[in-house]
Structure formats: C-alpha cells, structure tokens
Design an enzyme around this catalytic site. Structure first.
Site, PDB file in Angstrom:
ATOM      1  CB  ALA A 108      -5.734   4.007  -0.806  1.00  0.00           C
ATOM      2  CB  CYS A 109      -7.248  -0.358   2.346  1.00  0.00           C
ATOM      3  SG  CYS A 109      -6.403   0.278   3.742  1.00  0.00           S
ATOM      4  N   PRO A 110      -7.177  -1.600  -0.620  1.00  0.00           N
ATOM      5  CG  PRO A 110      -8.004  -3.866  -1.427  1.00  0.00           C
ATOM      6  CD  PRO A 110      -8.169  -2.206  -1.584  1.00  0.00           C
ATOM      7  CG  MET A 111      -4.698  -1.167  -4.640  1.00  0.00           C
ATOM      8  SD  MET A 111      -4.596  -2.652  -5.509  1.00  0.00           S
ATOM      9  CE  MET A 111      -2.985  -2.726  -6.378  1.00  0.00           C
TER      10      MET A 111
END
Lengths: 279, 791
Positions: free
Chosen positions: B724-727
């Site tokens: 997922a964002c922001p990973m």
C-alpha cells in the site's frame, strides 16, 4: 542497503523526502549526537533525535527530576520524580526507538571530562541553563572541533545559533565572557514559558539532523532570536571576531577551563548549587 | 596451391566436429539464444577475442614452434584477404592473428585452417597456449639439438586433451635449443632448454616463470631430464596446474603463483610425482634425435652479416645454407606480402618453411647462399621493406589500446612516434641494431617488456589533478648463457616524452659505447642509476595550460581518459593509479599523525575513496563527486560497509568549510583504507572485485531480478503488488537508490491509489517515468529511469 523492513517502515516518512531518502536515513543511523542537559531544551531535542533514528545519542546531566521541572521538561513525567534525569530520559528515548544506542552520563560536564566525552560525538546540543556551562560547551567544542548548537531561553525570549568551530562565528565571538554574577536574571528568578523551551530545543534538534544529513543551510554566522509574545523570529547576522579570545587571531583561551562564576536558574540552594544543567 | 606438404604434427581427430559444434553456437548466439557471456566462454578458448570495438573480433592461430609451412603461410594470407582487414599480425608468442573478423566467418576460417593443418584452438582463454620454440632451432651452430620436434610433439599431445581447455589460467610452454634462450623458456610456465648429458639429448627443465603485472623468472626443476620425457613433463605440469592452480583468483592463478605459494622444493616434489603418474598412465615418450655436433667456436653472428647487396643473413650450421630475418613493422604484414613470403619459402627454403619469431618477425631458413641475390630482388618487390634496418625495426609492441580491451596506452603509436624521432636524428645503423625496445600498452607484458634490454609499459599517472598517459621505463633484462634476469624499473615518463627519452638514450649509448659493446653490456657497465637519471630528466609533466599534449596519448585526438573506456576495459594499467592513490593516502596519514593537521587527513580520506573509482570508469577531481560516486559504487553495492557514512558526512562537512570535520577520524580512515586495499587485491583482470567474504548483496531482495546485460540499459524489477501507499513508493525509492544513473526500475503496482501516487511521487523527485502500462491481471507496470547526476 542495510535498512531492515522494520526500519524502512519506521522511517518511511523520512525516506520519502527527496533530501533524505534511504541514504540519508543511513547517515542519521550512523550519526552521533551529544545533548548536554536533559532539561527544557534537551527534552524535545532528545525525543526528536531518538525518534528520527540518530544512531547514537549521549545525554549528560547530573541532576534528579524535580517537580518544578515538569512544567517544561517534557521528557520526564510525574512518576520520575527523584530519579536521575539521565535515567528518566533514556528510558523514554528507548521506548520511542529501540534502534538508538544511548550513552547516559549522570555527571556534570566539566573541563576535566568534556574533551573525553565530546570526542565520541559528531554534533553537540547545548541544552545547559547557565553561562558557565554554555561557555564550557563552546570552549570544549572549539578544542575538540565539534560543531554545536547553542541556545538560551528566558521569559518569552529565546536565541539560538549553530557554530562550526574555527570556521563560523562562535559563542565567544559574540559574548566574549560570562556576564558578572547577578547581572542577568535566571529562569527561576525571571520565569520561562514552558513551550518556549520546546520551540527552541526543536530548532536545535533540526540543526543536528540537517548537519548529519549535510542538507540545507545551517544556522551559522547568524543568531536566531525568537519572541513568543510577538510571535516574531529575527535573524541577527554575525561575523567571526578577530579579537575573539577563543578563535580570534590572538586567542587568550588556549586550554579548557571551568568558568569561575556560574550563574544558574535555581536559587533554591545556596553556595555551589550550580551542578544542574537545565533550562 | 600446393597443399601436399606434410604436416609436422596431427590436429585432434575430433577437430572437425568441434568446429561444427562451434558453428552451431555462433548461430545460436546470432539468434540471441545464447547470451554473450556464455558465447564468450565458447569462443575465447578457440582463440577468438572481441576487439575494443564491439562486434569486431580477432582470431589467433597457434603456430606450434613458430613453424609455418609455405602452404600454411599462403593459406593464412588468403584467409586474411578473404575474412579480415587484410593485415596479418605475428605475435610475441609466435602466433599469427587475423583482425577485424566477422563472427559469422569464424567457423569457415577454422575449417580452412584445418585443411592446412592449423587451428585457433587454445589460442586464448585458460588453455594450453601456443608452444613456443627458438626460431633458430635446427640451424643454430650453438644449439644442443633441434628442439622443434619436441614443440610439435607436446602440441600434438596436449591440444587433443579436453583438460587442456579448462585450466585455472593459461599455460605457456617454450623450448630453447641452448642457454641463449631465444624462446624465453625461463619466463614460461614450463620451459625446456636443450642440454646434452653423457651424449644423450635432454633438457634442463624450468617452471613458474612468466611476464605480466607480476613477472617472475622460472625456477630450475631438473638440471637434466631425458628428452624422451618432454611430453610427459608437459602433461605433468598441466596436471599439477589443474590441481593446484587457484581457480577462485584469476589474477593470481598462473603456475608461477602456485610455485611462489608452495615453494620451489614442494613444487618440484609435486611435479616429479605428476611425472611418475603421467608415465604410469601411458603418456607417450618422444623420439629423441642424436645430439648435434656443437661447433662452439662457430656461434651465430649477431648482428647478422650484411651481404654486399644489403641483405642480412645468418649462417646456418648446415654448410651453404643461410637464414634471412624478415622484419615486419611491429609484427604487421599485408596479406599480399605474407602470401609472397609463403611463395618465396616454397621457392627458396630447402625445407619450404618460414618461422615466426618472438620479436614479431619472420625468419626464412634453409636458403642456399648462392640464391641470396635472387631472393633479395624478390624481397625488394614486396610492399613492406622487410630487409633494411629501420628505426621501427628496433621496436616490439603489443596491440595496446587500439584494439585490445585491456590496453591502456597506444603502444604502437608510441613506437611509431619514437621510431620517427630516432629516424630524424639520424641514428646510425649499428646503434639501431643494438637497440631492442619493447613496449607494452599496459603492465600485462604482451610486448615482453620484462625481458627487454629497453622496455616500457603503459600506466596512467596523475599530474596536476589530471590523468597523464605514461610509461614505466624498464631496462637491463638479460636471458642467455651468462645471466638471466628481469628488467629493472628506472622510473616513469609521460607518453609524450618517450621519443625524446629514446633519442637521448640512443645518443648517450652512441657516444659512450665502448667499441662494439652491446646495450646489455653498456647497461651493466653504467648501472641502473645512470638510466634512472636519464629517465628523471624526462619525467616532468607540464601543466595542462602549458602543454595539453602531455595529457593526450600518441595518435589520440582527445585528452587521455579512462572514463570514456568504461568499466572493465581499462585493465591492469589502472592498478598503478590505484596504487598511487593508496600510497598517497598512507603518506598523508603519516603526515597527519605527525602534524595533527586536518588537511593531510582530508587528503588521505580523498585518496582512499578515490582509489578504486577508476575501476568504475569514474575519473573526477571534484571531491563532492568523488564522495558521491564512492557511495554509489561501493556503499550501495555492499562492497564497503555503510558504517562509513558518518565519515563521508564529515568529509562533506570539511569540503563545506568545517575544517575540524575529520579530527580524530584517523583510525576510521585507516580501516577504510585497509578495506580498499583488500578490495584492490581482490580485483581481477576484468576489474571485478572478489573480496574474501561472501556477499549477500542482491540475494536479500527475493522479489527483485535483474536481467543479464549490464550497463546503462539494465532494468531492475520490483514487484510491489499488494504493497500500500506510501510503503510502495518508499520501497521503490530505496531500490532506485541502489541503482546506477540511467538504469531503469520496473515496478508492478496495484490499481487505484498506488498507480496514481507512485509515478507522481517519482516525477516530483525529478526521476523520469518512462512508461505506465496496465497489465492483463489488473496491475500496473511502471518504468522509472534513474536520473543522472547532471539531470
């Protein structure tokens, strides 16, 4: 890349910054900062530097936590009353970020131990509360060539500057000697807005982080003056002083010495009561 | 054409099949079914090297014992005409090379070579290389006996063995007929020098010699061994090498390193054991000639006699026969001339052969003395002047940086410039005759400088913060009955100073020469210091603004640079620059120790981090760029621990004016320097590091794979589906940080937020988002090219 999955997640908001990135975070993890004084200025600095993942943080303070400290020294809490400040503070820092290696020195910074302690660090945050200690930090940083962030706070006013010894204007370029005892009121006489310590201590932490990352412009050759009532920041330009007794052309201070008449905040105890290093 | 001439030895019976198997590999390579690296492993042991220019090849034909029959010489000429650039090259190991060959033609060339009894098998790679022999073998009045049949017998036996093509490194064998050692047996992996004992032909056996970045004279293994055991000894040496050679460290794999490691006595024991085993295994004995009558008072005339018609010749031990040396300028000869020599050999050589020499020339033997005038006329009709002494005739030079991927300096251009200068000063023929100058383009010694009376090898040096193409001067090598020794270093001069240096050397020799003294005798009389002084007078490099030519190699239009050549192509000569930096770092550290000053500490740091950058094609004076490149090439790759990031940050602080930044960091700089030295010592000829510890590097990123082709076109893949964002951005960014500028990162992202955010975030950072493609499974594939520093 030596960052672990956990570190990537923990520091993700740093890593996203173009100026930091994974490499920058690794620089922080390799960085070593000494905070002199676990008081009003040292508290926010210590918490943020630990949170930021500065790899090694040293904290030197000889005092125990006192009830009157808690109005501004936010690293300590009510259950810590009576505990050595170094112990109380490192406990919080460890809880925030177990990544960080912590060195606690439950002692006062003196001419005798300063050079040895400073040698192990890349950057020094001066969070002391008295002129003698501030001059000692400035002198010790000069002799060990360690860059440092100076700060002082009183009532609603704060000031801070960053010094790269022998390169930029130093504390003694501006203030050649401590003022005579009694000439300047201390915090305990004059009072201090608790949150002021937070604002200025955070600026000091910012400087340390910028230095470790080699980014941005450091607060060198200028004194940042902050008035919380007017909510105004002012930059006072500074220059190196040729007559500076420490880094001038003909220095008179050629070895590290304790200043004789420390002026402290705390009037509670008489005589030599100036062991405390807090704001 | 007359192909009925008998061959001196038999090619492997399966050579035809081997050529067809190789032809299939060429087809698969061209159809991109065989990766270049795999194909390289197929072609190099067959004597086919890629030249400096991609897609052009050189094919090296082994000429066993240096013997070419007239028919073979003619065939080589035709092959050169039909398939190469039309110029043949005789090498210092007596091979013949065809240049600028198309890879598609190589199988056909091999087929045609086979028809005349030649092969390029073992012409390169970690194989049994051409077996060299004295070109005067069989005709020299001083020789013990003719060693030629032994060179052929050893060749015939070894080139048939599969085990000869997968050795730890190359294996070079040489045979000399007497202690004059014209075949340089004492700098071969295995060297045989003919010796007669109690009327029986045999050899003094040497092992562990070699020329290169680490030259070494061979140790004597046996004072005498029976000649019948020559093949057994060569096979025993091969087995020993196969078992004890260091396959992990290509750079220290040659037999001489085995010998240096275990010592001469242990090596001798091992070799004797292998000889006994090889004998037991039925390795054949050789036929032994009856030793010649040595006419010790009838040693060959050196220099050759000059007949009235200026044709120089050497009197053979066979009465009435002479040998005529034919000079090839730097070993090159146009195909027409080469073919003509083949025809002349058929016509004038009683044995119908011509020999290649270790000085890159040809020797026409068994010429009847009375036919010399006729031969002289014929030779004068050649395009190449092969008979008049000329300044260029003093020179032996390797290919150098013109076609060789390891070359550093343009050795041939330097030889030509020097020859021109010598020609202009009008150096007398007898002085020219005495000068014997060897130039190698890099320390790898293909120009045989370690055995030269006067030698040079290409190095790069730094002056006024720029790279200067330069040569290390070596003098005084000797290999004859009286002494054997390697040349000694006399100093380093810029390439531009080479002609001036040689002109002074020649006039110094001419003026101070005692009678008919040889150069070697002159060297011995004058001593090394005399030549050191001479070298020192030519060592100065003017500032760039005064004379930019010094920063440009001979025959080059641009300033000398290793950066343009790219990693892996600048070869061993860069070792000198690295060594210079390491030495400079050490000196600066010593100075810092003494003075407690910061400036030398910073110099030490900078020299330390700069030292190895040259291996990555980085050559810059800008300290910031040096530190950045060091991070990119050494820290991101895991070659150097990221523990040193703090030190790098401090050094940046120093550059920005914090003069005390490195105070107290001496120890850290020293450990970093130690690491750099470890990496340097692990560097192989292809400039790849092999540090002693295992590298976890790419293996820790299981979702990443990298395609095979290296360089700027490399694409790194990262699957971020389900992240997922922001990973997803964080992980992609971290991956990009480990990549080189210009490389492409291909990420797979989820639909929705990820594909909306991640490419936008990279654009914000100034990276180039090349392509965003929707995949069949609903994911998105995004290509991001890492920005270059200039961007």
């Amino acid at each position: 890349m030596s960052l672990t999955e956990e570190q990537i997640e923990r520091y993700s908001r740093h890593i996203i910054l173009p100026e930091v990135g994974g490499k920058g975070q690794e620089k922080l993890l390799a960085g070593k900062v000494l905070i002199v004084g676990a008081g009003g200025l040292g508290s926010p600095a210590a918490l943020y530097l630990a949170a930021a993942g500065v790899g090694t943080i040293g904290l030197i303070d000889a005092d125990a936590v006192d009830l009157s400290n808690l109005q501004r020294q936010i690293i300590h809490a009510t259950p810590d009353l009576g505990r050595p400040k170094v112990e109380s503070a490192t406990g919080k820092m460890r809880a925030i970020n177990p990544d960080v290696a912590l060195n606690g020195y439950p002692e006062r910074l003196t001419a005798a131990n300063a050079l040895t302690i400073l040698k192990d660090y890349d950057f020094v945050i001066d969070g002391t509360d008295n002129f003698a200690s501030k001059f000692l930090v400035a002198d010790a940083c000069h002799f060990t060539r360690r860059p440092y962030s100076h700060a002082g706070i009183l009532r609603f006013d704060g000031q801070t500057m960053t010094v790269i010894p022998r390169k930029t204007a130093c504390y003694r370029c501006v203030f050649s000697t401590p003022p005579p005892a009694g000439a300047v009121p201390s915090c305990s006489q004059a009072g201090v807005l608790g949150v002021l310590a937070g604002v200025v201590g955070c600026i000091q932490a910012t400087e340390a982080i910028k230095f470790l990352l080699s980014i941005g412009d450091l607060l060198t050759n200028r004194l940042l003056v902050y008035n919380a009532l007017k909510m105004k920041f002012r930059d006072v330009p500074l220059r190196r002083n040729r007559q500076c007794p420490l880094c001038g052309e003909h220095p008179s201070i050629i070895e590290l010495r304790d200043e004789e008449a420390p002026v402290a905040c705390d009037l509670r105890a008489g005589g030599r009561h100036t062991d405390r290093q807090e704001s | 054409m007359n192909n009925t001439q008998p061959f001196y030895y038999h090619l492997p019976s399966n050579l035809g099949e081997d050529i067809e198997a190789y032809a299939g590999e060429v087809q698969r390579f061209l159809a991109k079914q065989l990766p270049p690296a795999v194909f390289k492993a197929k072609r190099v042991p067959r004597g086919i090297y890629e030249q400096r220019r991609d897609g052009t090849y050189m094919l090296r034909v082994r000429v066993a014992g240096g013997v070419l029959t007239a028919a073979q010489a003619c065939a080589l000429s035709e092959l050169s005409r039909d398939f190469s650039n039309g110029s043949l090259h005789v090498t210092t190991r007596q091979d013949v090379q065809l240049h600028d060959v198309a890879i598609t033609d190589t199988p056909e060339i091999m087929r045609r070579l086979k028809e005349v009894g030649l092969t390029s098998k073992g012409g390169g790679g970690n194989t049994v290389r051409n077996v060299a022999a004295c070109p005067y073998a069989g005709i020299c009045p001083a020789e013990a006996f003719d060693v030629t049949p032994f060179a052929h017998a050893v060749t015939e036996y070894l080139i048939t063995l599969a085990g000869s093509y997968n050795l730890p490194r190359k294996y070079k064998i040489a045979f000399s007929g007497c202690a004059c050692d014209c075949a340089l047996a004492r700098v071969a992996d295995l060297g045989f020098i003919a010796a007669v004992k109690d009327g029986e032909a045999g050899f003094t056996l040497y092992a562990g010699g070699g020329m290169g970045a680490h030259s070494r004279l061979a140790d004597r293994m046996e004072a005498w061994m029976p000649g019948s055991h020559a093949v057994i000894a060569a096979e025993a040496g091969r087995r020993l090498f196969d078992r004890l050679g260091d396959r992990a460290d290509r750079h220290h794999a040659r037999l001489r390193f085995v010998l240096a490691k275990i010592g001469a006595d242990a090596f001798r024991d091992e070799l004797r054991k292998q000889i006994a085993e090889a004998q037991h295994d039925g390795v054949p004995l050789c036929g032994v000639p009856s030793p010649a009558h040595r006419a010790l008072d009838n040693v060959p005339e050196v220099p050759p006699i000059q007949a009235a018609d200026k044709l120089r010749f050497i009197r053979q031990k066979q009465a009435g026969f002479v040998a005529v040396p034919l000079h090839l300028p730097l070993g090159f000869m146009p195909w027409r001339d080469f073919g003509a020599i083949g025809e002349l050999a058929r016509q004038y050589s009683a044995q119908k052969e011509v020999r290649t020499t270790r000085s890159q020339n040809l020797l026409l033997r068994f010429v009847r003395q009375e036919s010399l005038p006729e031969l002289a006329n014929a030779l004068r009709r050649l395009e190449t002047d092969v008979i008049s002494p000329s300044p260029l005739g003093c020179f032996v030079a390797c290919a150098g940086a013109s076609t060789c991927r390891l070359g550093l300096c343009l050795s041939r251009a330097a030889a030509r410039a020097s020859a021109d200068a010598l020609g202009k000063t009008g150096v007398l023929d007898d002085v020219l005759e005495a000068l014997n100058i060897h130039i190698s383009g890099c320390p790898n010694a293909c120009g045989h400088h370690p055995m030269a009376p006067i030698g040079f090898f290409g190095v790069a040096q730094r002056s006024h913060d720029r790279l200067v193409p330069s040569y290390r001067v070596v003098v005084g090598a000797r290999d004859d009955a009286h002494a054997v020794r390697l040349a000694e270093e006399a100093g380093t001069i810029p390439a531009r100073a080479l002609p001036g240096f040689l002109v002074e050397l020649a006039s110094d020799f001419k003026e101070n020469r005692a009678g008919k003294e040889t150069f070697i005798q002159y060297f011995e009389r004058k001593g090394l210091n005399h030549f050191r002084d001479l070298t020192r007078r030519h060592a100065q490099v003017p500032e760039y603004s005064t004379d930019p030519l010094f920063y440009r190699d001979w025959g080059q239009e641009e300033d000398f640079s290793l950066a343009g050549r790219g990693a892996g192509e600048c070869g061993a000569g860069v070792f000198e620059v690295i060594r210079d930096d390491i030495t400079a770092a050490k000196k600066a550290l010593d100075l810092a120790d003494k003075t407690r000053e910061q400036a030398p500490l910073f110099s030490a740091f900078l020299a330390t981090v700069r030292a190895l950058l040259i291996t990555r094609g980085v050559d810059t004076q800008d300290p910031d760029a040096i530190i950045r490149s060091f991070e990119n090439h050494f820290m991101e790759t895991g070659l150097v621990s990221s523990e040193y990031r703090g030190l790098l940050a401090r050094a940046r602080g120093y550059i920005e004016g914090w003069s005390a930044a490195l105070e107290g960091r001496d120890a850290e700089i020293k450990t970093l320097l130690a690491r750099i030295e470890i990496l340097f010592n692990s560097l192989d000829g292809a400039l790849v590091f092999h540090p002693p510890e295992a590298k976890p590097a790419a293996a820790t990123q299981p979702k990443t794979d990298q395609n095979e082709a290296a360089g700027a076109s490399r694409t790194v893949r990262l699957d971020l589906s389900g992240v997922a964002c922001p990973m997803n951005f964080v992980k992609a960014k971290l991956k990009l940080e480990t990549m080189a500028a210009g490389e492409v990162l291909r990420v797979v992202l989820d639909d929705g937020e990820p594909v909306q955010n991640v490419p936008a975030s990279f654009k914000n950072e100034g990276q180039a988002v090349l392509e965003t493609v929707r995949l069949d499974d609903g994911h998105w594939q995004v290509d991001i090219r890492k920005k270059t520093i200039k961007d």
